[in-house]
Design an enzyme around this catalytic site. Structure first.
Site, PDB file in Angstrom:
ATOM      1  N   HIS A  37      48.722  38.478  43.295  1.00  0.00           N
ATOM      2  CA  HIS A  37      47.938  37.862  42.218  1.00  0.00           C
ATOM      3  C   HIS A  37      48.892  37.556  41.063  1.00  0.00           C
ATOM      4  O   HIS A  37      49.437  38.468  40.451  1.00  0.00           O
ATOM      5  CB  HIS A  37      46.830  38.808  41.765  1.00  0.00           C
ATOM      6  CG  HIS A  37      45.831  39.122  42.842  1.00  0.00           C
ATOM      7  ND1 HIS A  37      44.695  38.376  43.050  1.00  0.00           N
ATOM      8  CD2 HIS A  37      45.830  40.092  43.804  1.00  0.00           C
ATOM      9  CE1 HIS A  37      44.022  38.874  44.079  1.00  0.00           C
ATOM     10  NE2 HIS A  37      44.696  39.923  44.553  1.00  0.00           N
ATOM     11  N   ASP A  74      49.191  43.227  47.868  1.00  0.00           N
ATOM     12  CA  ASP A  74      48.028  43.054  46.990  1.00  0.00           C
ATOM     13  C   ASP A  74      48.403  43.370  45.540  1.00  0.00           C
ATOM     14  O   ASP A  74      47.681  44.058  44.818  1.00  0.00           O
ATOM     15  CB  ASP A  74      46.853  43.908  47.445  1.00  0.00           C
ATOM     16  CG  ASP A  74      45.551  43.558  46.726  1.00  0.00           C
ATOM     17  OD1 ASP A  74      45.494  42.496  46.067  1.00  0.00           O
ATOM     18  OD2 ASP A  74      44.591  44.358  46.812  1.00  0.00           O
TER      19      ASP A  74
END
Length: 426
Positions: free
Chosen positions: A63, A306
């Site tokens: 992200h 992640d």
């Protein structure tokens, strides 16, 4: 030409051997134990000081937070963090604001990536408009604008019909549906794993079936549509079982696991601290062991971080009310090398396979192996010196991770992208 001397790598017997590399422009020109005969007086010589060289690592789940949340992370800081972790290609999730759900928005985001990124960035597009609707995005237009694959990561696709139609489109377009699997109707306000520790802390739990039930739905939809279906951050033993059964049935499903789910369980959570709040949550020991077993038997294909940065203020309180997620780009390899390879649970060759070769193979990306004529995407790691993970050394804007203070080997010393040195320790 760049002449890299005094490096090491594994030979075919998985034994350490000395190695030198010659890089010309963007590619590897030669690999060998003594390349003096191929070198010239004008070469730039870099001493690797015995560091271990691998193909540049590939992370299919990060992200970058930009646009919309640049106080958490930017494309520049996130890709610098990736380079510090030895990653040369990363795949960025689309839960930014605005989400890149049209070709126009995707083109604007791609331009920003081209301007600011220091490693290669593949950008996901949403499956549905604004990620939370049931209106499908135009996959054809988004692929033409440079979309890498399609996902509503951060939220599960709640409607089976929507996922079915998205998979039909993906199969037609020969692209991948990547899924954050979470049935909202089974959340019940949970903030950590539903086990023993949440009861001790008085916190609402997240059931294993919240994740696994949606995977069970989706593998059948994948079978019905012929789409390649990839499961994000698998965390439960039930999920591993469903994926294993689906693969045995010949369904085109692949899966990833994150480092924190391989190394920590609910019992490692000391207090009601949001530093340990992630989605999916840290599970039980049986789940952690099932994830390791799944990696070792091929049920789970690869490791992805992640990487989910948040500000210190957002993570200052307890689990209730704080955002899910921890950072991982800068610590993934060193943690896994120290606590899985050094302990004899997995081999170094397996770790490289899961962090470089398999991501490239599953998503048909360039890289993942070392070879003459290939792009010089390289990572060098110090496998002997023990260091502590320190927040103040992070290149990410965020340091929300429970691994601060952990002692590790395998820190990155250099990272090259297309033959260009993009990170050097110190």
């Amino acid at each position: 030409m760049i002449w890299i001397k005094n490096a090491t790598m594994l030979n075919q017997k998985e034994e350490y051997m000395p190695i030198e590399l010659l890089i010309k422009q963007e590619t590897i020109q030669a690999i060998g134990e003594d390349l003096a005969a191929l070198s010239s007086a004008t070469d730039e010589i870099i001493d690797a000081h015995g560091a271990f060289v691998t193909p540049g690592l590939i992370d299919v789940h990060v992200h970058l937070r930009e646009p919309g949340f640049s106080y958490k992370e930017t494309i520049k800081s996130g890709t610098m963090a990736a380079a510090r972790g030895g990653f040369t290609t990363i795949c960025a999730m689309p839960n930014v604001q605005p989400a890149p759900d049209t070709a126009e928005k995707m083109n604007a985001l791609q331009a920003k990536i081209t301007q600011d990124a220091v490693v290669k960035v593949k950008q996901y597009a949403p499956l549905t408009m604004d990620l939370r609707s049931d209106t499908l995005t135009n996959q054809t237009d988004l692929l033409a604008a440079g979309a890498f694959a399609f996902t509503n990561d951060g939220v599960g696709v709640q409607t089976a019909g929507t996922m079915y139609l998205a998979m039909k489109e993906a199969a037609k377009n020969q692209t991948v549906v990547v899924a954050h699997t979470e049935d909202d109707s089974l959340l019940f306000g949970g903030v950590m794993h539903e086990g023993t520790r949440n009861k001790e802390l008085g916190l609402p739990g997240i059931l294993n079936v919240t994740e696994a039930s949606q995977i069970a739905r989706d593998v059948l939809l994948s079978e019905a549509t012929g789409a390649h279906y990839h499961v994000c951050h698998v965390s439960t033993k039930e999920s591993v079982r469903v994926i294993r059964d689906a693969k045995r049935a010949g369904i085109n499903v692949t899966a990833e696991v994150s480092p924190h789910h391989l190394l920590l369980t609910e019992n490692d959570i000391p207090t009601d601290s949001s530093i340990y709040k992630m989605n999916p949550p840290l599970r039980g020991e049986e789940d952690r062991q099932a994830l390791l077993d799944g990696l070792l038997d091929g049920t789970i294909d690869l490791i992805a971080t992640d990487h989910a940065p948040h500000s210190q203020a957002e993570k200052a309180g307890g689990m209730v009310g704080s955002p899910f997620g921890i950072v991982g780009s800068e610590t993934a390899f060193s943690l896994l090398y120290t606590y899985l390879v050094e302990t004899g649970i997995v081999t170094l060759a397996q770790l490289i396979d899961w962090m470089a070769y398999k991501p490239a193979k599953v998503f048909q990306l360039a890289g993942g192996t070392l070879g003459i004529g290939q792009k010089a995407d390289l990572a060098f790691f110090d496998l002997t010196t023990t260091k502590k993970i320190r927040a103040e050394e992070f290149l990410s804007l965020a340091s929300n991770t429970p691994f601060i203070g952990w002692a590790v080997k395998g820190t990155t010393t250099m990272t090259f992208v297309d033959g260009k040195l993009v990170y050097q320790e110190g």
